[in-house]
Design a protein around this motif. Sequence first.
Motif, short mmCIF file in Angstrom:
data_model
loop_
_atom_site.label_atom_id
_atom_site.label_comp_id
_atom_site.label_asym_id
_atom_site.label_seq_id
_atom_site.Cartn_x
_atom_site.Cartn_y
_atom_site.Cartn_z
N GLN A 96 0.87 -1.19 0.00
CA GLN A 96 0.00 0.00 0.00
C GLN A 96 0.90 1.23 0.00
N TYR A 97 2.06 1.06 -0.63
CA TYR A 97 3.01 2.17 -0.83
C TYR A 97 3.57 2.67 0.51
N ARG A 108 -3.36 9.90 -9.40
CA ARG A 108 -4.13 9.29 -10.48
C ARG A 108 -3.98 10.00 -11.83
N LEU A 132 -2.82 4.60 -11.17
CA LEU A 132 -2.45 5.12 -9.84
C LEU A 132 -0.97 4.86 -9.56
N HIS A 133 -0.30 5.87 -9.02
CA HIS A 133 1.04 5.73 -8.42
C HIS A 133 2.06 5.03 -9.32
N HIS A 207 5.51 8.73 0.31
CA HIS A 207 4.26 8.11 0.79
C HIS A 207 4.38 7.46 2.16
N TYR A 209 3.38 6.57 5.91
CA TYR A 209 2.18 6.55 6.78
C TYR A 209 2.63 6.97 8.17
N LEU A 239 -12.28 9.45 -7.96
CA LEU A 239 -11.23 10.30 -7.38
C LEU A 239 -10.42 11.07 -8.42
N ASP A 279 -9.37 11.50 1.66
CA ASP A 279 -8.46 11.13 0.57
C ASP A 279 -8.56 12.24 -0.46
N GLN A 316 -1.80 15.59 -0.82
CA GLN A 316 -2.85 14.59 -0.68
C GLN A 316 -2.92 14.21 0.79
N TYR A 318 -4.51 11.72 3.18
CA TYR A 318 -5.11 10.37 3.07
C TYR A 318 -5.05 9.72 4.45
N PHE A 322 -7.57 2.29 3.63
CA PHE A 322 -7.50 0.89 3.21
C PHE A 322 -6.64 0.04 4.14
N GLU A 343 1.01 13.76 1.43
CA GLU A 343 1.84 13.59 0.23
C GLU A 343 1.87 14.89 -0.56
C1 BGC Z 1 -4.16 7.69 -2.50
C2 BGC Z 1 -5.22 6.71 -2.08
C3 BGC Z 1 -4.70 5.32 -2.25
C4 BGC Z 1 -3.46 5.17 -1.43
C5 BGC Z 1 -2.84 3.81 -1.65
C6 BGC Z 1 -2.96 7.46 -1.65
O1 BGC Z 1 -1.95 8.30 -2.08
O2 BGC Z 1 -4.62 9.01 -2.38
O3 BGC Z 1 -6.40 6.89 -2.86
O4 BGC Z 1 -5.66 4.38 -1.85
O5 BGC Z 1 -2.52 6.13 -1.81
O6 BGC Z 1 -2.01 3.49 -0.63
#
Ligand code: BGC
Length: 381
Positions: A96-97, A108, A132-133, A207, A209, A239, A279, A316, A318, A322, A343
Amino acid sequence: MRHPILPVLLCLAVGGFVGCKGGGSMSSEGVEAGRWGDLDGDRVQRFTLRNGNGMEVDLCDYGAMVTSVRVPDRNGISVDVVLGFDSIEEYPQKSQYFGCTVGRVGNRIAGGSFELDGETYSLAVNNGPNHLHGGERGFDKHIWTATQILTSRGAGIRFTRVSPAGEEGYPGTLEAEAIYILTENDELVIEMSATTDAATPCNIVHHTYWNLGGHGSGTVLDETLLIDADRYTPVDATLIPTGELAFVDGTPLDFRAGKSIGSDFGAFPPNGDDPGGFDHNLCLNGEVGTIREVARLSDPTTGIVMTISTDQPGIQFYTGNFLNGMTGKGGAVYEKNGALCLETQAFPDSIHQRGELGWSDVVLKPGTSYGHVMVHRFTTD
Ligand code: BGC
């Protein structure tokens, strides 16, 4: 095969560098490096930066990522404020990065395609109908080349990687760099930069957390957040920004005075596959390209405060929507909303808003360079 981090201090042959006494003393300043494990037969290294105030940062060359930041709380007790895992194998598994450098384009891109100079480029569609990413195997899933550095601000690690033309569908060979420096002013400085040999979108994003109460200490809903942003980018159901730059006034996204993250959390309830929570991209006040303080996060229990300064136009916010109760470092449980990411970035889907007022151009051209600075400063209150 896994190896514990080697208790070897790799000393920099630079005058005045402190902490190269050998023996891996946990209190000395400087850089410690060692093999962490292997991924697909490739060796993965981990590094620890230390300063003279008891702050420590663990980095890894897989994903050019941060795996721990340990800071003294208001009672002087060291708290690890970053989510992560004990083994390197868990990072790609629980992807999840976590802590990584995201690219070539973080966030995105609508529909997973874009046009540039008359050509249409197709990218992986890996998030609903969107890209994404950076795609299926973005910058977060590669081993970068690591070099220890000593700057006037402190010791650090420079990570570099060459993203070949065509990687994940993007044009141009991109030479990317992510530098991490720990200063004696308790700052974790991150500098991301890139050059290219053909025009390409570029938006490299960090990224991590964060949970300033300590990773695994529960949700971040009681933390107080200030974001210096008068506007945000409203999005559609997938999104993707609508293009409007809306005022935050009277919305749950008004963090200008600072407020508890939980106070307006109910405004974004779960809905089907959408786990709810924040988010959102906020449009940062101040001049793009100038480093200014844009966010302040604090935890009521530890008293740890983190400010973020950046030169970027957006952030961002967030809330780890998830996170799903996975097991993290030391058996900690990472429940939903158990951390947040801040972010700094160009606005999501900027490639489709080129030329629009208030949107920056994310196309990097040969002969120019991409630059992105983030300074995380830690104090207590
Ligand atoms: C995004 C989220 C995404 C998450 C994944 C965030 O940077 O804004 O939408 O689910 O990264 O880890």
